[in-house]
Design an enzyme around this catalytic site. Structure first.
Site, PDB file in Angstrom:
ATOM      1  N   LYS A 115     -25.324 -55.458 -45.036  1.00 23.69           N
ATOM      2  CA  LYS A 115     -24.639 -56.641 -45.555  1.00 23.69           C
ATOM      3  C   LYS A 115     -23.835 -56.208 -46.771  1.00 23.69           C
ATOM      4  CE  LYS A 115     -24.591 -59.619 -48.335  1.00 23.69           C
ATOM      5  NZ  LYS A 115     -23.498 -60.005 -49.312  1.00 23.69           N
ATOM      6  N   THR A 144     -29.758 -57.205 -61.577  1.00 21.15           N
ATOM      7  CA  THR A 144     -31.203 -57.275 -61.740  1.00 21.15           C
ATOM      8  C   THR A 144     -31.758 -58.584 -61.197  1.00 21.15           C
ATOM      9  OG1 THR A 144     -31.065 -55.859 -63.682  1.00 21.15           O
ATOM     10  CG2 THR A 144     -33.054 -57.188 -63.458  1.00 21.15           C
ATOM     11  N   GLU A 151     -31.851 -50.725 -56.986  1.00 25.75           N
ATOM     12  CA  GLU A 151     -31.183 -50.082 -58.124  1.00 25.75           C
ATOM     13  C   GLU A 151     -30.326 -51.157 -58.768  1.00 25.75           C
ATOM     14  OE1 GLU A 151     -28.216 -48.419 -60.464  1.00 25.75           O
ATOM     15  OE2 GLU A 151     -27.570 -48.570 -58.397  1.00 25.75           O
ATOM     16  N   CYS A 207     -22.958 -49.726 -63.167  1.00 31.50           N
ATOM     17  CA  CYS A 207     -24.297 -49.996 -63.708  1.00 31.50           C
ATOM     18  C   CYS A 207     -24.640 -49.051 -64.848  1.00 31.50           C
ATOM     19  CB  CYS A 207     -25.347 -49.918 -62.602  1.00 31.50           C
ATOM     20  SG  CYS A 207     -25.370 -48.340 -61.741  1.00 31.50           S
ATOM     21  N   GLU A 249     -25.902 -57.313 -69.397  1.00 27.64           N
ATOM     22  CA  GLU A 249     -24.984 -56.456 -68.645  1.00 27.64           C
ATOM     23  C   GLU A 249     -23.707 -57.236 -68.354  1.00 27.64           C
ATOM     24  OE1 GLU A 249     -25.184 -53.372 -64.928  1.00 27.64           O
ATOM     25  OE2 GLU A 249     -26.016 -55.374 -64.613  1.00 27.64           O
TER      26      GLU A 249
END
Length: 436
Positions: free
Chosen positions: A189, A244, A265, A300, A399
């Site tokens: 996906k 996250t 990850e 990231c 982030e």
């Protein structure tokens, strides 16, 4: 013809694949739903793409399970599977310009990098795993003479892969190559912002000899297709790269279904720590700029926190603010462009919201912070630098996933390490000093 005109003409001639690939066949979503994938450099539609949901995921998982159980791939010799991946690497190389353009159009990645990084890394990854296919050995356990313990490595079964939009070709290869070479079947996906290169690679995989049903691609939204993959009772493992918050959802989906393996990850808030004794300050500052402004900060491991020892703090702030000007975004089809647009309007608004919060919370905006190239219709923002940031500010905690740098002063080694480690994120860090 200029190089820009060449790439513009080549992009205009593309015909992207835009349907799901299930059991080796192109197919619409069962309910006929589509979504629009947009060129972030212009804000214009590229193509309507099939938008899969739980029903389509069911079809893809059933196809993958059938392919796995009948052994058309899982029971091939490792060498034969490896050869197919090597052929896939060769086909990606042969079709590299098309994939390069699909990546540039879909996510705004400058054309100079979409080939050098994304396409080339995909080639290398599929070739590496293809070559490693027959070099992973089983083991005999160290037992006594009255027992024989064998450890065999077997494919897990059906693997769900959910991938992000910042490095689609490259990160897809990191997930697909090891899963496929081990004999698994896969349902991929891709992020709804970047489905086009994934669909083309899946088509090339069939051409390379990977049987129908072994690799299925279902475009769609995370809250529908992604969630359905995470909850599906016949998926044995999920590999996810992304935020996250969504990584936590996949752990939840696993607990609510069959406790499938989850490999996630997720986010980062990387500190670059520059001490006053850094041996080459020019090099360090250049690396700092690259680590936050390259790929428009959509990484990231982006170096979004710059921590500087006080004796050199003012100098570094001034030089980094000046450096930001060399990373101004432009047309990603222009080979001279170093930075492109933010991937979509929602992400642009999110980044702009973080910039506003930095100003509101008292950080000193020393470079950028504004939208730019608005006449293009694209989602461009200037590379942005904040100084005098404290580690409790939102821009230092969250982030951002955009070209926004927070510069934080520190006094000594203990202070530096306390600030660097005061984060809920991990992944990466860098220290610049003569005294490791």
């Amino acid at each position: 013809m200029t190089t820009l005109e060449y790439w513009q003409d080549a992009a205009a001639g593309l015909t992207p694949r835009n349907r799901a690939l299930i059991d080796g066949e192109w197919t619409d979503a069962v309910d006929g739903a589509t979504f629009t994938t947009v060129n972030p450099a212009t804000g214009e539609a590229i193509v309507e793409v099939a938008s899969g949901d739980a029903t389509d995921i069911d079809r893809a998982v059933a196809s993958a399970r059938t392919a796995f159980e009948d052994g058309r791939w899982s029971r091939l010799s490792p060498r034969d599977r490896g050869q197919a991946l090597i052929r896939l690497a060769e086909l990606i190389e042969a079709n590299g310009e098309e994939l390069q353009l699909l990546e540039t159009l879909d996510v705004g990645k400058p054309v100079r990098y979409s080939r050098r990084v994304d396409v080339q890394q995909a080639i290398s990854t599929y070739a590496w795993y293809g070559e490693a296919a027959d070099k992973l050995y089983d083991e005999i356990a160290p037992t006594g003479p009255d027992a024989l313990g064998l450890i065999t490595r077997e494919p897990v079964g059906v693997v769900g892969a959910v991938t992000p939009w910042n490095f689609p070709l490259m990160i897809n290869s990191w997930k697909l190559a090891p899963a496929l070479v081990s004999g698994n079947s896969v349902v991929l996906k891709p992020a709804e912002q970047s489905p086009l290169s994934a669909l083309r690679v899946a088509e090339l995989a069939l051409e390379a000899g990977i049987p129908p049903g072994v690799l299925n691609v279902v475009p769609g939204y995370g809250e529908t297709a992604g969630k359905a993959l995470g909850l599906h009772p016949d998926v044995d493992a999920v590999t996810f790269t992304g935020s996250t918050a969504v990584g936590k959802l996949f752990l939840k989906y696993s607990s609510e279904s069959n406790m499938k393996r989850v490999s996630a990850e997720t986010g980062g808030k990387t500190p670059n720590v520059i001490f006053a004794d850094a041996p080459d300050l020019d090099f360090a500052i250049g690396a700092v700029g690259f680590s936050i402004f390259w790929n428009t900060g959509e990484m990231c491991i982006a170096g979004s926190r710059l921590m500087v020892e006080r004796p050199i703090y003012d100098e570094v702030v001034g030089r980094v603010a000046e450096l930001a000007g060399s990373w101004m975004p432009g047309d990603p089809l222009d080979p001279a462009t170093k930075a492109g647009p933010i991937v979509d309007a929602d992400q642009l608004d999110r980044v702009a919201g973080f910039v506003a919060s930095g100003v509101d919370e008292g950080a000193n905006l020393v470079a950028g912070g504004n939208r730019t190239l608005e006449d293009t219709g694209g989602y461009f923002i200037e590379p942005t630098v904040f100084a005098d940031v404290s580690n409790d500010m939102t821009i230092a905690r969250e982030e951002i996933f955009g070209p926004v740098l927070s510069i934080i002063p520190f006094d000594d080694t203990d202070d530096a390490m306390a600030i660097a480690n005061d984060t809920r994120y991990g992944l990466s860090a860098a220290i610049w000093t003569s005294n490791l």
